[in-house]
Design a protein around this motif. Structure first.
Motif, PDB file in Angstrom:
ATOM      1  N   LEU A 151      78.969  95.242 -33.577  1.00  0.00           N
ATOM      2  CA  LEU A 151      77.983  96.049 -32.675  1.00  0.00           C
ATOM      3  C   LEU A 151      76.592  95.206 -32.618  1.00  0.00           C
ATOM      4  CD1 LEU A 151      77.433  98.810 -31.680  1.00  0.00           C
ATOM      5  CD2 LEU A 151      76.710  99.495 -33.682  1.00  0.00           C
ATOM      6  N   LEU A 152      76.084  94.727 -33.645  1.00  0.00           N
ATOM      7  CA  LEU A 152      74.909  93.891 -33.701  1.00  0.00           C
ATOM      8  C   LEU A 152      74.972  92.682 -32.864  1.00  0.00           C
ATOM      9  CD1 LEU A 152      74.079  94.270 -37.563  1.00  0.00           C
ATOM     10  CD2 LEU A 152      73.038  95.725 -35.771  1.00  0.00           C
ATOM     11  N   GLY A 153      75.988  92.192 -33.008  1.00  0.00           N
ATOM     12  CA  GLY A 153      76.104  90.877 -32.203  1.00  0.00           C
ATOM     13  C   GLY A 153      76.237  91.084 -30.664  1.00  0.00           C
ATOM     14  N   GLY A 154      76.849  92.232 -30.302  1.00  0.00           N
ATOM     15  CA  GLY A 154      76.837  92.764 -29.109  1.00  0.00           C
ATOM     16  C   GLY A 154      75.489  93.036 -28.405  1.00  0.00           C
ATOM     17  N   PHE A 155      74.894  93.665 -29.056  1.00  0.00           N
ATOM     18  CA  PHE A 155      73.435  94.061 -28.545  1.00  0.00           C
ATOM     19  C   PHE A 155      72.573  92.999 -28.647  1.00  0.00           C
ATOM     20  CE2 PHE A 155      74.890  98.548 -28.850  1.00  0.00           C
ATOM     21  CZ  PHE A 155      74.175  99.224 -27.588  1.00  0.00           C
ATOM     22  N   ALA A 156      72.793  92.137 -29.649  1.00  0.00           N
ATOM     23  CA  ALA A 156      71.864  91.084 -29.680  1.00  0.00           C
ATOM     24  C   ALA A 156      71.947  89.804 -28.594  1.00  0.00           C
ATOM     25  CB  ALA A 156      72.115  90.286 -31.115  1.00  0.00           C
ATOM     26  N   SER A 157      73.444  89.811 -28.149  1.00  0.00           N
ATOM     27  CA  SER A 157      73.729  89.046 -27.188  1.00  0.00           C
ATOM     28  C   SER A 157      73.123  89.538 -25.549  1.00  0.00           C
ATOM     29  CB  SER A 157      75.204  89.065 -26.759  1.00  0.00           C
ATOM     30  OG  SER A 157      75.946  88.360 -27.997  1.00  0.00           O
ATOM     31  N   LEU A 158      73.205  91.022 -25.598  1.00  0.00           N
ATOM     32  CA  LEU A 158      72.575  91.608 -24.582  1.00  0.00           C
ATOM     33  C   LEU A 158      71.169  91.333 -24.148  1.00  0.00           C
ATOM     34  CD1 LEU A 158      73.084  93.596 -21.812  1.00  0.00           C
ATOM     35  CD2 LEU A 158      72.327  95.354 -23.502  1.00  0.00           C
ATOM     36  N   TYR A 159      70.513  91.488 -25.410  1.00  0.00           N
ATOM     37  CA  TYR A 159      69.203  91.098 -25.375  1.00  0.00           C
ATOM     38  C   TYR A 159      68.608  89.845 -25.109  1.00  0.00           C
ATOM     39  CZ  TYR A 159      67.736  95.918 -26.436  1.00  0.00           C
ATOM     40  OH  TYR A 159      67.253  97.331 -26.472  1.00  0.00           O
ATOM     41  N   CYS A 160      69.471  88.910 -25.756  1.00  0.00           N
ATOM     42  CA  CYS A 160      69.258  87.322 -25.438  1.00  0.00           C
ATOM     43  C   CYS A 160      69.590  86.981 -24.039  1.00  0.00           C
ATOM     44  CB  CYS A 160      69.933  86.620 -26.467  1.00  0.00           C
ATOM     45  SG  CYS A 160      69.519  86.776 -28.115  1.00  0.00           S
ATOM     46  N   TYR A 161      70.550  87.680 -23.471  1.00  0.00           N
ATOM     47  CA  TYR A 161      70.785  87.307 -22.225  1.00  0.00           C
ATOM     48  C   TYR A 161      69.490  87.689 -21.307  1.00  0.00           C
ATOM     49  CZ  TYR A 161      73.432  87.500 -17.608  1.00  0.00           C
ATOM     50  OH  TYR A 161      73.838  87.318 -16.480  1.00  0.00           O
ATOM     51  N   GLY A 162      69.122  89.188 -21.587  1.00  0.00           N
ATOM     52  CA  GLY A 162      68.119  89.572 -20.802  1.00  0.00           C
ATOM     53  C   GLY A 162      66.608  88.849 -20.842  1.00  0.00           C
ATOM     54  N   LEU A 163      66.320  88.133 -21.987  1.00  0.00           N
ATOM     55  CA  LEU A 163      65.385  87.456 -22.448  1.00  0.00           C
ATOM     56  C   LEU A 163      65.493  86.142 -21.823  1.00  0.00           C
ATOM     57  CD1 LEU A 163      64.769  88.277 -26.101  1.00  0.00           C
ATOM     58  CD2 LEU A 163      63.194  88.789 -24.256  1.00  0.00           C
ATOM     59  N   VAL A 164      66.626  85.660 -21.575  1.00  0.00           N
ATOM     60  CA  VAL A 164      66.733  84.221 -20.928  1.00  0.00           C
ATOM     61  C   VAL A 164      66.594  84.534 -19.268  1.00  0.00           C
ATOM     62  CG1 VAL A 164      68.734  82.615 -20.241  1.00  0.00           C
ATOM     63  CG2 VAL A 164      68.117  83.313 -22.524  1.00  0.00           C
ATOM     64  N   LEU A 165      66.953  85.615 -18.828  1.00  0.00           N
ATOM     65  CA  LEU A 165      67.068  85.699 -17.446  1.00  0.00           C
ATOM     66  C   LEU A 165      65.442  86.233 -17.244  1.00  0.00           C
ATOM     67  CD1 LEU A 165      70.041  88.006 -16.292  1.00  0.00           C
ATOM     68  CD2 LEU A 165      69.347  85.578 -15.999  1.00  0.00           C
ATOM     69  N   SER A 166      64.827  86.550 -18.049  1.00  0.00           N
ATOM     70  CA  SER A 166      63.393  86.975 -17.610  1.00  0.00           C
ATOM     71  C   SER A 166      62.531  85.807 -17.358  1.00  0.00           C
ATOM     72  CB  SER A 166      62.621  87.677 -18.931  1.00  0.00           C
ATOM     73  OG  SER A 166      62.370  87.019 -20.131  1.00  0.00           O
ATOM     74  N   GLY A 167      63.031  84.720 -17.888  1.00  0.00           N
ATOM     75  CA  GLY A 167      62.333  83.322 -17.704  1.00  0.00           C
ATOM     76  C   GLY A 167      60.899  83.123 -18.340  1.00  0.00           C
ATOM     77  N   THR A 168      60.644  83.732 -19.632  1.00  0.00           N
ATOM     78  CA  THR A 168      59.413  83.922 -20.201  1.00  0.00           C
ATOM     79  C   THR A 168      59.399  83.226 -21.372  1.00  0.00           C
ATOM     80  OG1 THR A 168      57.716  85.268 -21.007  1.00  0.00           O
ATOM     81  CG2 THR A 168      59.996  85.987 -21.443  1.00  0.00           C
ATOM     82  N   ARG A 169      58.321  82.592 -22.037  1.00  0.00           N
ATOM     83  CA  ARG A 169      58.295  81.941 -23.156  1.00  0.00           C
ATOM     84  C   ARG A 169      58.449  82.956 -24.475  1.00  0.00           C
ATOM     85  NH1 ARG A 169      54.479  79.692 -19.628  1.00  0.00           N
ATOM     86  NH2 ARG A 169      52.995  81.052 -20.494  1.00  0.00           N
ATOM     87  N   VAL A 170      58.509  84.087 -24.257  1.00  0.00           N
ATOM     88  CA  VAL A 170      58.545  85.011 -25.316  1.00  0.00           C
ATOM     89  C   VAL A 170      60.175  84.773 -26.270  1.00  0.00           C
ATOM     90  CG1 VAL A 170      58.906  87.437 -26.140  1.00  0.00           C
ATOM     91  CG2 VAL A 170      57.191  86.737 -24.501  1.00  0.00           C
ATOM     92  N   ILE A 171      60.989  83.950 -25.294  1.00  0.00           N
ATOM     93  CA  ILE A 171      62.210  83.604 -25.818  1.00  0.00           C
ATOM     94  C   ILE A 171      61.914  82.726 -27.042  1.00  0.00           C
ATOM     95  CG2 ILE A 171      62.678  81.794 -24.394  1.00  0.00           C
ATOM     96  CD1 ILE A 171      65.321  84.032 -25.404  1.00  0.00           C
ATOM     97  N   TYR A 172      61.058  82.003 -27.170  1.00  0.00           N
ATOM     98  CA  TYR A 172      60.588  80.986 -28.461  1.00  0.00           C
ATOM     99  C   TYR A 172      60.383  81.815 -29.534  1.00  0.00           C
ATOM    100  CZ  TYR A 172      60.431  77.552 -24.673  1.00  0.00           C
ATOM    101  OH  TYR A 172      60.466  76.721 -23.600  1.00  0.00           O
ATOM    102  N   LEU A 173      59.888  82.968 -29.421  1.00  0.00           N
ATOM    103  CA  LEU A 173      59.608  83.823 -30.682  1.00  0.00           C
ATOM    104  C   LEU A 173      61.188  84.538 -31.108  1.00  0.00           C
ATOM    105  CD1 LEU A 173      56.800  86.265 -29.372  1.00  0.00           C
ATOM    106  CD2 LEU A 173      56.776  84.244 -31.304  1.00  0.00           C
ATOM    107  N   LEU A 174      62.064  84.805 -30.304  1.00  0.00           N
ATOM    108  CA  LEU A 174      63.559  85.143 -30.777  1.00  0.00           C
ATOM    109  C   LEU A 174      63.883  84.017 -31.471  1.00  0.00           C
ATOM    110  CD1 LEU A 174      65.631  87.257 -30.624  1.00  0.00           C
ATOM    111  CD2 LEU A 174      66.238  86.108 -28.549  1.00  0.00           C
ATOM    112  N   TYR A 175      63.711  82.706 -31.120  1.00  0.00           N
ATOM    113  CA  TYR A 175      64.395  81.611 -31.741  1.00  0.00           C
ATOM    114  C   TYR A 175      63.712  81.507 -33.093  1.00  0.00           C
ATOM    115  CZ  TYR A 175      66.117  80.171 -27.168  1.00  0.00           C
ATOM    116  OH  TYR A 175      67.062  80.069 -26.175  1.00  0.00           O
ATOM    117  N   VAL A 176      62.513  81.788 -33.223  1.00  0.00           N
ATOM    118  CA  VAL A 176      61.862  81.728 -34.470  1.00  0.00           C
ATOM    119  C   VAL A 176      62.253  82.679 -35.435  1.00  0.00           C
ATOM    120  CG1 VAL A 176      59.384  81.822 -35.573  1.00  0.00           C
ATOM    121  CG2 VAL A 176      59.810  80.307 -33.556  1.00  0.00           C
ATOM    122  N   GLY A 177      62.407  84.166 -34.861  1.00  0.00           N
ATOM    123  CA  GLY A 177      62.859  85.180 -35.646  1.00  0.00           C
ATOM    124  C   GLY A 177      64.134  84.788 -36.225  1.00  0.00           C
ATOM    125  N   ALA A 178      65.101  84.312 -35.229  1.00  0.00           N
ATOM    126  CA  ALA A 178      66.449  84.106 -35.490  1.00  0.00           C
ATOM    127  C   ALA A 178      66.332  83.148 -36.822  1.00  0.00           C
ATOM    128  CB  ALA A 178      67.464  83.587 -34.476  1.00  0.00           C
TER     129      ALA A 178
END
Length: 182
Positions: A151-178
């Protein structure tokens, strides 16, 4: 927000004085100083800036009063649920609009014209920050409630997909957090 904050504060006999409130009051002082002594201090009208500042002040007081009534863990859990649901609704509307599944929803989720996923706010950076906060809130809820990893992996994948499609640099914060979590 203002009415509920005012009602909650008036029901109590004290104000919540904490570091966040002192910081916010100092920030309001800087805004007032800029509004008085700088010719054009803000891109928005001055009254709008102070209205947003006042809403922030009300939210801080409302959160403090709410934490007096409930235990801090319950308060944090309610905030996490709120962030998760708001970000999930924004993500779903954004994906529906991005892929053109339901055209009639374009009224509620307009296209920002950038070709990037922008959510309900028509701004991809703000959408990415909301999505990141929602993902972190969901992971925290999953941690304290011991939800299954699928369940955690499914929602995390959805959020990662949305962040990548947003095309923003906030995705780097996700990488640091992970990286910090792993």
């Amino acid at each position: 927000v203002l009415v509920s904050a005012g009602w909650s504060v008036l029901r109590r006999d004290r104000l919540a004085l904490n570091f966040l409130l002192l910081f916010w009051l100092a920030f309001g002082g800087v805004l007032a100083f800029s509004a008085i002594f700088v010719e054009r201090p803000f891109m928005a009208p001055v009254i709008g800036v102070f209205a947003f500042w006042f809403v922030g002040l009300a939210v801080i007081q409302l959160g403090a009063v709410y934490s007096w009534v409930y235990e801090s863990k319950d308060f944090a859990e309610r905030i996490a649920w709120f962030l998760f649901w708001v970000s999930l609704v924004s993500m779903l509307f954004a994906l529906i609009r991005f892929y053109g599944i339901w055209e009639f929803l374009r009224v509620y989720s307009p296209d920002g014209g950038t070709g990037r996923l922008s959510g309900l706010m028509r701004q991809s950076n703000t959408f990415a920050v909301l999505s990141l906060l929602g993902a972190l809130a969901f992971l925290w809820l999953g941690h304290i409630r011991n939800w299954p990893i699928w369940l955690l992996g499914g929602f995390a994948s959805l959020y990662c997909y949305g962040l990548v499609l947003s095309g923003t640099r906030v995705i780097y914060l996700l990488y640091v957090g992970a990286a910090l979590i792993v």
